[in-house]
Design a protein around this motif. Structure first.
Motif, PDB file in Angstrom:
ATOM      1  N   ARG A   1       4.188  -9.991  -4.137  1.00  0.00           N
ATOM      2  CA  ARG A   1       4.743 -10.541  -2.896  1.00  0.00           C
ATOM      3  C   ARG A   1       5.277  -9.408  -2.029  1.00  0.00           C
ATOM      4  N   PHE A   2       5.072  -9.555  -0.714  1.00  0.00           N
ATOM      5  CA  PHE A   2       5.557  -8.554   0.221  1.00  0.00           C
ATOM      6  C   PHE A   2       7.081  -8.569   0.259  1.00  0.00           C
ATOM      7  N   THR A   3       7.670  -7.386   0.075  1.00  0.00           N
ATOM      8  CA  THR A   3       9.135  -7.316   0.049  1.00  0.00           C
ATOM      9  C   THR A   3       9.708  -6.326   1.058  1.00  0.00           C
ATOM     10  N   GLY A   4       8.869  -5.718   1.880  1.00  0.00           N
ATOM     11  CA  GLY A   4       9.420  -4.863   2.921  1.00  0.00           C
ATOM     12  C   GLY A   4       8.583  -3.632   3.188  1.00  0.00           C
ATOM     13  N   VAL A   5       8.962  -2.976   4.295  1.00  0.00           N
ATOM     14  CA  VAL A   5       8.337  -1.713   4.691  1.00  0.00           C
ATOM     15  C   VAL A   5       9.383  -0.618   4.557  1.00  0.00           C
ATOM     16  N   LYS A   6       9.064   0.442   3.848  1.00  0.00           N
ATOM     17  CA  LYS A   6      10.028   1.496   3.597  1.00  0.00           C
ATOM     18  C   LYS A   6       9.496   2.841   4.090  1.00  0.00           C
ATOM     19  N   GLY A   7      10.448   3.764   4.261  1.00  0.00           N
ATOM     20  CA  GLY A   7      10.100   5.122   4.657  1.00  0.00           C
ATOM     21  C   GLY A   7      10.575   5.426   6.065  1.00  0.00           C
ATOM     22  N   PRO A   8      10.545   6.691   6.426  1.00  0.00           N
ATOM     23  CA  PRO A   8      10.073   7.835   5.621  1.00  0.00           C
ATOM     24  C   PRO A   8      11.168   8.349   4.673  1.00  0.00           C
ATOM     25  N   GLY A   9      10.777   9.338   3.852  1.00  0.00           N
ATOM     26  CA  GLY A   9      11.731   9.926   2.921  1.00  0.00           C
ATOM     27  C   GLY A   9      11.432   9.540   1.484  1.00  0.00           C
ATOM     28  N   LEU A  10      12.496   9.520   0.669  1.00  0.00           N
ATOM     29  CA  LEU A  10      12.374   9.242  -0.762  1.00  0.00           C
ATOM     30  C   LEU A  10      12.402   7.735  -1.001  1.00  0.00           C
TER      31      LEU A  10
ATOM     32  N   ASP B   1       2.469  -2.110  13.448  1.00  0.00           N
ATOM     33  CA  ASP B   1       3.109  -2.984  12.464  1.00  0.00           C
ATOM     34  C   ASP B   1       2.405  -2.799  11.118  1.00  0.00           C
ATOM     35  N   PRO B   2       2.954  -1.971  10.222  1.00  0.00           N
ATOM     36  CA  PRO B   2       2.290  -1.733   8.926  1.00  0.00           C
ATOM     37  C   PRO B   2       2.095  -3.007   8.106  1.00  0.00           C
ATOM     38  N   GLU B   3       3.024  -3.929   8.201  1.00  0.00           N
ATOM     39  CA  GLU B   3       2.897  -5.167   7.419  1.00  0.00           C
ATOM     40  C   GLU B   3       1.629  -5.917   7.808  1.00  0.00           C
ATOM     41  N   LYS B   4       1.409  -6.131   9.112  1.00  0.00           N
ATOM     42  CA  LYS B   4       0.215  -6.848   9.557  1.00  0.00           C
ATOM     43  C   LYS B   4      -1.058  -6.066   9.234  1.00  0.00           C
TER      44      LYS B   4
ATOM     45  N   ALA C   1      -3.265  -8.964  16.481  1.00  0.00           N
ATOM     46  CA  ALA C   1      -2.912  -9.736  15.278  1.00  0.00           C
ATOM     47  C   ALA C   1      -2.921  -8.869  14.027  1.00  0.00           C
ATOM     48  N   TRP C   2      -3.544  -7.706  14.088  1.00  0.00           N
ATOM     49  CA  TRP C   2      -3.569  -6.778  12.947  1.00  0.00           C
ATOM     50  C   TRP C   2      -2.470  -5.727  13.029  1.00  0.00           C
ATOM     51  N   GLY C   3      -1.617  -5.813  14.051  1.00  0.00           N
ATOM     52  CA  GLY C   3      -0.560  -4.829  14.220  1.00  0.00           C
ATOM     53  C   GLY C   3      -1.073  -3.484  14.703  1.00  0.00           C
ATOM     54  N   ILE C   4      -2.187  -3.492  15.447  1.00  0.00           N
ATOM     55  CA  ILE C   4      -2.824  -2.255  15.905  1.00  0.00           C
ATOM     56  C   ILE C   4      -2.803  -2.202  17.428  1.00  0.00           C
ATOM     57  N   LYS C   5      -2.553  -1.021  17.970  1.00  0.00           N
ATOM     58  CA  LYS C   5      -2.525  -0.790  19.403  1.00  0.00           C
ATOM     59  C   LYS C   5      -3.679   0.131  19.789  1.00  0.00           C
ATOM     60  N   ILE C   6      -4.570  -0.362  20.662  1.00  0.00           N
ATOM     61  CA  ILE C   6      -5.665   0.452  21.188  1.00  0.00           C
ATOM     62  C   ILE C   6      -5.131   1.196  22.406  1.00  0.00           C
TER      63      ILE C   6
END
Length: 251
Positions: free
Chosen positions: A40-49, A96-99, A152-157
């Motif tokens: 299950r998706f629980t979040g987006v992390k970073g940068p760093g450790l 949007d990395p999640e999408k 919808a994919w979280g991508i910017k052209i």
């Protein structure tokens, strides 16, 4: 199984190193990690450790930098039935990395395939002259369509550039013949306009000279001077305009 002290210590150290290797992730400034816990998706992390729970959590790296996508050469039939070979380059980045990970299987491949179909669709609705003369407008139209569909994919052209529009050899020869015919037509039009202006000026000059007999006489003498300066065997017999009037009177 029995382990003596030193051997057991070595095993413990090895286990700790393996655990840390599986748990610790380091993300660069331009990277983000999409974390899944037991699927299950629980979040987006970073940068760093980043510290993950081994076997429980998994992470997918996402690059946030602008990606340069080279669109392969596409065969396009223009609106006026001309076959051309077109290739382009697309600049995009993940917002949007999640999408980008969850909504599409492989956003790089998906964006490439979408760019190819959009390129053929947009250019196929225009004539060849528009492709060659209005490339900036076509770039903008393709960018807008791609940007709307990849949102919808979280991508910017960010940009689309048509690089080359190549024609078949037979079409190149046909266009060259058409251009040559157009140049000949323009040359004939310019020549005709010049002759028309010259005839109008000659007519105006003739009317002006006819108003004064002395002017006609001067023009006559100038013409004789021009002829006499030419190195020919022509014999000139001057004929006065007064004599011509005399002959007209006798008639």
């Amino acid at each position: 199984m029995y382990f003596d002290g030193p051997v057991f210590g070595i095993y413990v150290v090895v286990l700790v190193i393996v655990f840390l290797a599986m748990a610790i992730r380091i993300l660069r400034e331009y990277e983000r990690g999409v974390v899944f816990t037991l699927g299950r998706f629980t979040g987006v992390k970073g940068p760093g450790l980043i510290i993950l729970i081994p076997f429980i959590q998994q992470m997918v790296r996402v690059d946030l930098r602008t990606i340069v996508l080279d669109v392969p050469t596409q065969d396009v039939i223009s609106h006026d039935n001309v076959s051309v070979h077109v290739n382009a380059v697309v600049y995009f980045r993940v917002l949007d990395p999640e999408k980008a990970i969850i909504q599409v299987e492989d956003y790089n491949t998906a964006t490439s395939q979408l760019a190819q179909t959009t390129l053929r669709s947009v250019l196929g609705g225009h004539e060849l002259d528009e492709m060659l003369a209005e490339r900036e407008r076509l770039n903008h139209d393709i960018q807008e369509i791609l940007d709307k569909q990849t949102d919808a994919w979280g991508i910017k052209i960010s940009n689309v550039e048509i690089k080359h529009i190549d024609l078949d050899e037979s079409m190149v020869r046909a266009i060259a013949k058409q251009a040559e015919a157009e140049r000949e037509r323009r040359a004939k039009v310019i020549n005709a306009k010049g002759e028309l202006e010259a005839s109008e000026n000659l007519l105006a000059a003739a009317k002006k000279l006819s108003e004064n007999s002395l002017g006609i006489q001067l023009r006559y003498l100038q013409t004789m001077s021009d002829i006499s300066n030419d190195k020919t065997n022509t014999i000139i017999f001057p004929f006065s305009t007064e004599l011509s009037k005399l002959f007209k009177g006798k008639e």
